[in-house]
Design a protein around this motif. Structure first.
Motif, PDB file in Angstrom:
ATOM      1  N   ASP A  70      -1.356  54.459 -62.808  1.00 15.83           N
ATOM      2  CA  ASP A  70      -2.261  54.681 -61.693  1.00 15.83           C
ATOM      3  C   ASP A  70      -2.077  53.565 -60.657  1.00 15.83           C
ATOM      4  O   ASP A  70      -1.938  52.392 -61.039  1.00 15.83           O
ATOM      5  N   PRO A  71      -2.036  53.875 -59.363  1.00 15.89           N
ATOM      6  CA  PRO A  71      -1.882  52.830 -58.355  1.00 15.89           C
ATOM      7  C   PRO A  71      -2.944  51.741 -58.429  1.00 15.89           C
ATOM      8  O   PRO A  71      -2.666  50.575 -58.134  1.00 15.89           O
ATOM      9  N   ALA A  72      -4.163  52.080 -58.863  1.00 15.57           N
ATOM     10  CA  ALA A  72      -5.205  51.054 -59.009  1.00 15.57           C
ATOM     11  C   ALA A  72      -4.823  50.052 -60.097  1.00 15.57           C
ATOM     12  O   ALA A  72      -5.046  48.850 -59.952  1.00 15.57           O
ATOM     13  N   ALA A  73      -4.214  50.553 -61.174  1.00 17.21           N
ATOM     14  CA  ALA A  73      -3.753  49.659 -62.242  1.00 17.21           C
ATOM     15  C   ALA A  73      -2.591  48.794 -61.747  1.00 17.21           C
ATOM     16  O   ALA A  73      -2.495  47.615 -62.103  1.00 17.21           O
ATOM     17  N   LEU A  74      -1.732  49.379 -60.915  1.00 23.37           N
ATOM     18  CA  LEU A  74      -0.631  48.610 -60.339  1.00 23.37           C
ATOM     19  C   LEU A  74      -1.163  47.522 -59.415  1.00 23.37           C
ATOM     20  O   LEU A  74      -0.673  46.386 -59.438  1.00 23.37           O
ATOM     21  N   LEU A  75      -2.184  47.839 -58.631  1.00 24.15           N
ATOM     22  CA  LEU A  75      -2.797  46.840 -57.759  1.00 24.15           C
ATOM     23  C   LEU A  75      -3.364  45.691 -58.592  1.00 24.15           C
ATOM     24  O   LEU A  75      -3.167  44.519 -58.253  1.00 24.15           O
ATOM     25  N   ASP A  76      -4.046  46.023 -59.694  1.00 24.91           N
ATOM     26  CA  ASP A  76      -4.576  44.974 -60.573  1.00 24.91           C
ATOM     27  C   ASP A  76      -3.454  44.104 -61.130  1.00 24.91           C
ATOM     28  O   ASP A  76      -3.584  42.882 -61.224  1.00 24.91           O
ATOM     29  N   LYS A  77      -2.334  44.733 -61.484  1.00 27.26           N
ATOM     30  CA  LYS A  77      -1.173  43.994 -62.000  1.00 27.26           C
ATOM     31  C   LYS A  77      -0.628  43.035 -60.935  1.00 27.26           C
ATOM     32  O   LYS A  77      -0.336  41.871 -61.221  1.00 27.26           O
ATOM     33  N   VAL A  78      -0.508  43.519 -59.701  1.00 21.75           N
ATOM     34  CA  VAL A  78       0.002  42.680 -58.610  1.00 21.75           C
ATOM     35  C   VAL A  78      -0.964  41.531 -58.326  1.00 21.75           C
ATOM     36  O   VAL A  78      -0.550  40.378 -58.199  1.00 21.75           O
ATOM     37  N   ILE A  79      -2.260  41.842 -58.241  1.00 21.07           N
ATOM     38  CA  ILE A  79      -3.257  40.811 -57.959  1.00 21.07           C
ATOM     39  C   ILE A  79      -3.259  39.751 -59.048  1.00 21.07           C
ATOM     40  O   ILE A  79      -3.378  38.556 -58.766  1.00 21.07           O
ATOM     41  N   SER A  80      -3.078  40.154 -60.309  1.00 19.03           N
ATOM     42  CA  SER A  80      -3.065  39.174 -61.392  1.00 19.03           C
ATOM     43  C   SER A  80      -1.856  38.247 -61.288  1.00 19.03           C
ATOM     44  O   SER A  80      -1.928  37.084 -61.666  1.00 19.03           O
ATOM     45  N   ARG A  81      -0.734  38.738 -60.754  1.00 22.69           N
ATOM     46  CA  ARG A  81       0.465  37.900 -60.594  1.00 22.69           C
ATOM     47  C   ARG A  81       0.395  37.037 -59.342  1.00 22.69           C
ATOM     48  O   ARG A  81       0.873  35.912 -59.334  1.00 22.69           O
ATOM     49  N   VAL A  82      -0.191  37.563 -58.289  1.00 23.49           N
ATOM     50  CA  VAL A  82      -0.213  36.860 -57.009  1.00 23.49           C
ATOM     51  C   VAL A  82      -1.446  35.990 -56.863  1.00 23.49           C
ATOM     52  O   VAL A  82      -1.378  34.876 -56.355  1.00 23.49           O
ATOM     53  N   GLY A  83      -2.584  36.519 -57.294  1.00 23.89           N
ATOM     54  CA  GLY A  83      -3.850  35.820 -57.104  1.00 23.89           C
ATOM     55  C   GLY A  83      -4.495  36.247 -55.806  1.00 23.89           C
ATOM     56  O   GLY A  83      -3.905  36.943 -54.981  1.00 23.89           O
ATOM     57  N   THR A  84      -5.744  35.827 -55.633  1.00 25.17           N
ATOM     58  CA  THR A  84      -6.484  36.227 -54.444  1.00 25.17           C
ATOM     59  C   THR A  84      -6.985  35.032 -53.656  1.00 25.17           C
ATOM     60  O   THR A  84      -7.774  35.193 -52.728  1.00 25.17           O
ATOM     61  N   GLY A  85      -6.566  33.843 -54.020  1.00 23.39           N
ATOM     62  CA  GLY A  85      -7.001  32.668 -53.286  1.00 23.39           C
ATOM     63  C   GLY A  85      -8.486  32.402 -53.437  1.00 23.39           C
ATOM     64  O   GLY A  85      -9.120  31.890 -52.519  1.00 23.39           O
ATOM     65  N   GLY A  86      -9.049  32.757 -54.593  1.00 29.10           N
ATOM     66  CA  GLY A  86     -10.468  32.521 -54.825  1.00 29.10           C
ATOM     67  C   GLY A  86     -11.369  33.608 -54.291  1.00 29.10           C
ATOM     68  O   GLY A  86     -12.582  33.550 -54.470  1.00 29.10           O
ATOM     69  N   LYS A  87     -10.832  34.606 -53.635  1.00 34.03           N
ATOM     70  CA  LYS A  87     -11.631  35.707 -53.089  1.00 34.03           C
ATOM     71  C   LYS A  87     -11.708  36.828 -54.118  1.00 34.03           C
ATOM     72  O   LYS A  87     -10.891  36.916 -55.026  1.00 34.03           O
ATOM     73  N   SER A  88     -12.666  37.702 -53.930  1.00 28.89           N
ATOM     74  CA  SER A  88     -12.700  38.916 -54.761  1.00 28.89           C
ATOM     75  C   SER A  88     -11.587  39.823 -54.280  1.00 28.89           C
ATOM     76  O   SER A  88     -11.050  39.658 -53.171  1.00 28.89           O
TER      77      SER A  88
END
Length: 93
Positions: A70-88
């Motif tokens: 699912d693209p939402a799961a892929l987004l979570d995977k990318v965010i976990s590797r990249v990070g969000t800079g302390g943001k949600s």
């Protein structure tokens, strides 16, 4: 005289042009011994896939069929590797 692609700027002081090579600024991220000749591009590919879905260039159904998740799961995977800079995630997007 034939047309030329050369640009001549009369406002440039020709004496001030340096003929020496430009100095290196900073340090490379990996030395030539450590750098892979074939770097892992999986993160870049995942980001590209997320962007294709987000821009509606690729439908969610097609994306799911192509990437196998699912693209939402892929987004979570990318965010976990990249990070969000302390943001949600919502703030980061």
């Amino acid at each position: 005289m034939a047309p030329s692609m050369d640009i001549v700027d009369d406002n440039v002081d020709k004496k001030s042009k340096s003929t020496t090579a430009a100095k290196k600024v900073g340090t490379p991220s990996a030395s030539s011994e450590e750098a892979s000749p074939h770097p892992d591009m999986s993160l870049a590919q995942d980001i590209h896939r997320v962007m294709m879905v987000h821009s509606s260039t690729l439908s969610v159904e097609d994306a799911t069929a192509i990437i196998g998740m699912d693209p939402a799961a892929l987004l979570d995977k990318v965010i976990s590797r990249v990070g969000t800079g302390g943001k949600s995630v919502e703030e980061a997007i």
